[in-house]
Design a protein around this motif. Structure first.
Motif, PDB file in Angstrom:
ATOM      1  N   GLY A   1       0.805  -1.218   0.000  1.00 50.59           N
ATOM      2  CA  GLY A   1       0.000   0.000   0.000  1.00 50.59           C
ATOM      3  C   GLY A   1       0.834   1.261   0.000  1.00 50.59           C
ATOM      4  O   GLY A   1       0.361   2.322  -0.427  1.00 50.59           O
ATOM      5  N   SER A   2       2.083   1.153   0.468  1.00 57.94           N
ATOM      6  CA  SER A   2       2.960   2.326   0.451  1.00 57.94           C
ATOM      7  C   SER A   2       3.232   2.797  -0.973  1.00 57.94           C
ATOM      8  O   SER A   2       3.491   3.975  -1.205  1.00 57.94           O
ATOM      9  N   ARG A   3       3.170   1.892  -1.938  1.00 61.00           N
ATOM     10  CA  ARG A   3       3.392   2.283  -3.335  1.00 61.00           C
ATOM     11  C   ARG A   3       2.282   3.213  -3.820  1.00 61.00           C
ATOM     12  O   ARG A   3       2.551   4.218  -4.478  1.00 61.00           O
ATOM     13  N   ILE A   4       1.052   2.881  -3.495  1.00 57.52           N
ATOM     14  CA  ILE A   4      -0.069   3.745  -3.882  1.00 57.52           C
ATOM     15  C   ILE A   4       0.071   5.097  -3.198  1.00 57.52           C
ATOM     16  O   ILE A   4      -0.165   6.146  -3.805  1.00 57.52           O
ATOM     17  N   ALA A   5       0.451   5.083  -1.923  1.00 56.38           N
ATOM     18  CA  ALA A   5       0.586   6.336  -1.174  1.00 56.38           C
ATOM     19  C   ALA A   5       1.641   7.242  -1.794  1.00 56.38           C
ATOM     20  O   ALA A   5       1.438   8.455  -1.934  1.00 56.38           O
ATOM     21  N   VAL A   6       2.791   6.668  -2.176  1.00 53.39           N
ATOM     22  CA  VAL A   6       3.865   7.467  -2.760  1.00 53.39           C
ATOM     23  C   VAL A   6       3.445   8.032  -4.110  1.00 53.39           C
ATOM     24  O   VAL A   6       3.634   9.228  -4.394  1.00 53.39           O
ATOM     25  N   VAL A   7       2.869   7.194  -4.962  1.00 55.83           N
ATOM     26  CA  VAL A   7       2.476   7.646  -6.294  1.00 55.83           C
ATOM     27  C   VAL A   7       1.436   8.753  -6.199  1.00 55.83           C
ATOM     28  O   VAL A   7       1.579   9.833  -6.811  1.00 55.83           O
ATOM     29  N   VAL A   8       0.382   8.504  -5.432  1.00 60.97           N
ATOM     30  CA  VAL A   8      -0.694   9.495  -5.336  1.00 60.97           C
ATOM     31  C   VAL A   8      -0.203  10.754  -4.642  1.00 60.97           C
ATOM     32  O   VAL A   8      -0.457  11.883  -5.109  1.00 60.97           O
ATOM     33  N   GLY A   9       0.492  10.608  -3.522  1.00 62.09           N
ATOM     34  CA  GLY A   9       0.936  11.774  -2.766  1.00 62.09           C
ATOM     35  C   GLY A   9       1.894  12.655  -3.538  1.00 62.09           C
ATOM     36  O   GLY A   9       1.689  13.873  -3.653  1.00 62.09           O
ATOM     37  N   VAL A  10       2.939  12.066  -4.105  1.00 59.86           N
ATOM     38  CA  VAL A  10       3.969  12.853  -4.789  1.00 59.86           C
ATOM     39  C   VAL A  10       3.483  13.376  -6.136  1.00 59.86           C
ATOM     40  O   VAL A  10       3.612  14.572  -6.442  1.00 59.86           O
ATOM     41  N   VAL A  11       2.910  12.491  -6.962  1.00 59.28           N
ATOM     42  CA  VAL A  11       2.522  12.904  -8.312  1.00 59.28           C
ATOM     43  C   VAL A  11       1.395  13.939  -8.273  1.00 59.28           C
ATOM     44  O   VAL A  11       1.404  14.918  -9.033  1.00 59.28           O
ATOM     45  N   SER A  12       0.425  13.749  -7.389  1.00 56.13           N
ATOM     46  CA  SER A  12      -0.678  14.707  -7.324  1.00 56.13           C
ATOM     47  C   SER A  12      -0.194  16.081  -6.876  1.00 56.13           C
ATOM     48  O   SER A  12      -0.645  17.110  -7.402  1.00 56.13           O
ATOM     49  N   ILE A  13       0.754  16.124  -5.933  1.00 56.19           N
ATOM     50  CA  ILE A  13       1.280  17.414  -5.482  1.00 56.19           C
ATOM     51  C   ILE A  13       2.130  18.071  -6.567  1.00 56.19           C
ATOM     52  O   ILE A  13       2.057  19.291  -6.780  1.00 56.19           O
ATOM     53  N   VAL A  14       2.935  17.288  -7.285  1.00 53.83           N
ATOM     54  CA  VAL A  14       3.736  17.849  -8.378  1.00 53.83           C
ATOM     55  C   VAL A  14       2.818  18.443  -9.440  1.00 53.83           C
ATOM     56  O   VAL A  14       3.052  19.557  -9.944  1.00 53.83           O
ATOM     57  N   LEU A  15       1.764  17.720  -9.796  1.00 53.36           N
ATOM     58  CA  LEU A  15       0.821  18.225 -10.796  1.00 53.36           C
ATOM     59  C   LEU A  15       0.080  19.453 -10.271  1.00 53.36           C
ATOM     60  O   LEU A  15      -0.145  20.423 -11.013  1.00 53.36           O
ATOM     61  N   THR A  16      -0.278  19.422  -9.007  1.00 50.73           N
ATOM     62  CA  THR A  16      -0.938  20.575  -8.392  1.00 50.73           C
ATOM     63  C   THR A  16      -0.042  21.807  -8.438  1.00 50.73           C
ATOM     64  O   THR A  16      -0.481  22.912  -8.785  1.00 50.73           O
ATOM     65  N   LEU A  17       1.230  21.638  -8.068  1.00 51.35           N
ATOM     66  CA  LEU A  17       2.167  22.761  -8.071  1.00 51.35           C
ATOM     67  C   LEU A  17       2.377  23.294  -9.482  1.00 51.35           C
ATOM     68  O   LEU A  17       2.466  24.513  -9.681  1.00 51.35           O
TER      69      LEU A  17
END
Length: 313
Positions: free
Chosen positions: A111-127
């Motif tokens: 589950g940590s893989r989903i957390a890393v992908v969603v957390g990091v990629v969504s914030i990068v796209l948001t920024l």
């Protein structure tokens, strides 16, 4: 007559001869050295915050767990064993099994893989979205500012989870729909934050000097305004990676995130919801994973804020 260390000018006055390999301006290598020293100072200020170092350990641990999940997980997270359902923690299954006999520890690790992908990629796209629109609004002002800010107000009117549910309902469930929905309903805060910094930076003397020397709008924004305005956005992004992880787990808990069979913390919390007070191990470990991940990024964000604070320089 002069020696080899001096040379005669037209007026007959002897002046020291410069070496051919000398740097007349005395600036060779100075920009690179200055950048290195600045990053060293930032790191020293970050390292002075003990909670920031704790958060860094948690974040690095999360990243390593996500990368090496196949090597760390003791069992296949998708493998069902109906003869071992709802087993309490044991030597074979350190954190027990779920209602389908799947190993809880392995599912949390994957589950940590989903957390890393969603957390990091969504914030990068948001920024990225917020920086582009915020820089345009703050630098050009007038029509662009009004249009961008009124457009942002529309997204401010939607709570994050409700807006994400609407998008996921339209385009379907999955990791990337969740990432896209979090970015779409998160950029407005970044845009408004950067806009306020750009409004101040665009009136500085160095910006007026760059314009007077003929620098174009894109060069002024990228080379002179953003480097002096981006710090609050970086701090905001670091803080909100944990928020994105919590939001993703909440969407899966509500049944609109990733598919139920995928090992993900929100799915695990949803499956353990009916066993609270009976089989508490089913929800304790995924809850702890969400909390530690969120705390890790919050502590790192707090350290980054202190390190980039110009008042401490």
């Amino acid at each position: 007559m002069t020696d080899d260390k001096t040379t005669a000018t037209a007026a007959g006055r002897a002046v020291p001869r410069q070496r051919e390999d000398a740097d007349p301006a005395g600036t060779s290598g100075e920009p690179a050295v200055r950048v290195v020293k600045e990053w060293q100072e930032i790191w020293h200020r970050f390292a002075a915050n003990k909670l920031a170092l704790v958060g860094l350990v948690l974040v690095v641990g999360l990243l390593l767990t996500a990368v090496f999940a196949p090597l760390i997980a003791p069992h296949d997270p998708l493998r069902q064993d109906l003869l071992k359902t709802l087993q309490p923690p044991s030597a074979d299954h350190l954190f027990g099994t779920d209602i389908l006999g799947r190993d809880q520890l392995s599912r949390v690790i994957y589950g940590s893989r989903i957390a890393v992908v969603v957390g990091v990629v969504s914030i990068v796209l948001t920024l990225f979205i917020g920086i582009v629109l915020g820089a345009i609004a703050g630098y050009f002002g007038r029509f662009y500012d009004t249009l961008t800010m009124r457009f942002a107000d529309v997204f401010f009117a939607f709570p994050l989870l409700i807006g994400a549910i609407i998008i996921i309902t339209v385009i379907g469930r999955g990791v990337w729909p969740v990432v896209l929905s979090l970015a779409i309903f998160g950029w407005a805060t970044v845009a408004r934050l950067l806009r306020s910094s750009v409004l101040s930076a665009r009136e500085m003397d160095y910006v007026h000097a760059a314009r007077a020397l003929g620098a174009g709008h894109l060069r002024v924004i990228l080379r002179h305004i953003l480097p002096n305005s981006i710090a609050p956005v970086i701090i905001y992004g670091t803080f909100n990676v944990g928020t994105a992880v919590v939001a993703e787990a909440s969407l899966s808990y509500l049944g609109v995130g990733v598919s139920p069979e995928i090992p993900e913390w929100g799915n695990m919390l949803a499956s353990g919801r009916g066993f609270i007070g009976v089989y508490d191990y089913m929800w304790t470990l995924p809850s702890l994973a969400v909390v530690l991940t969120s705390l890790g990024f919050i502590f790192v964000g707090d350290g980054v804020r202190d390190a980039l604070d110009p008042k401490l320089r």
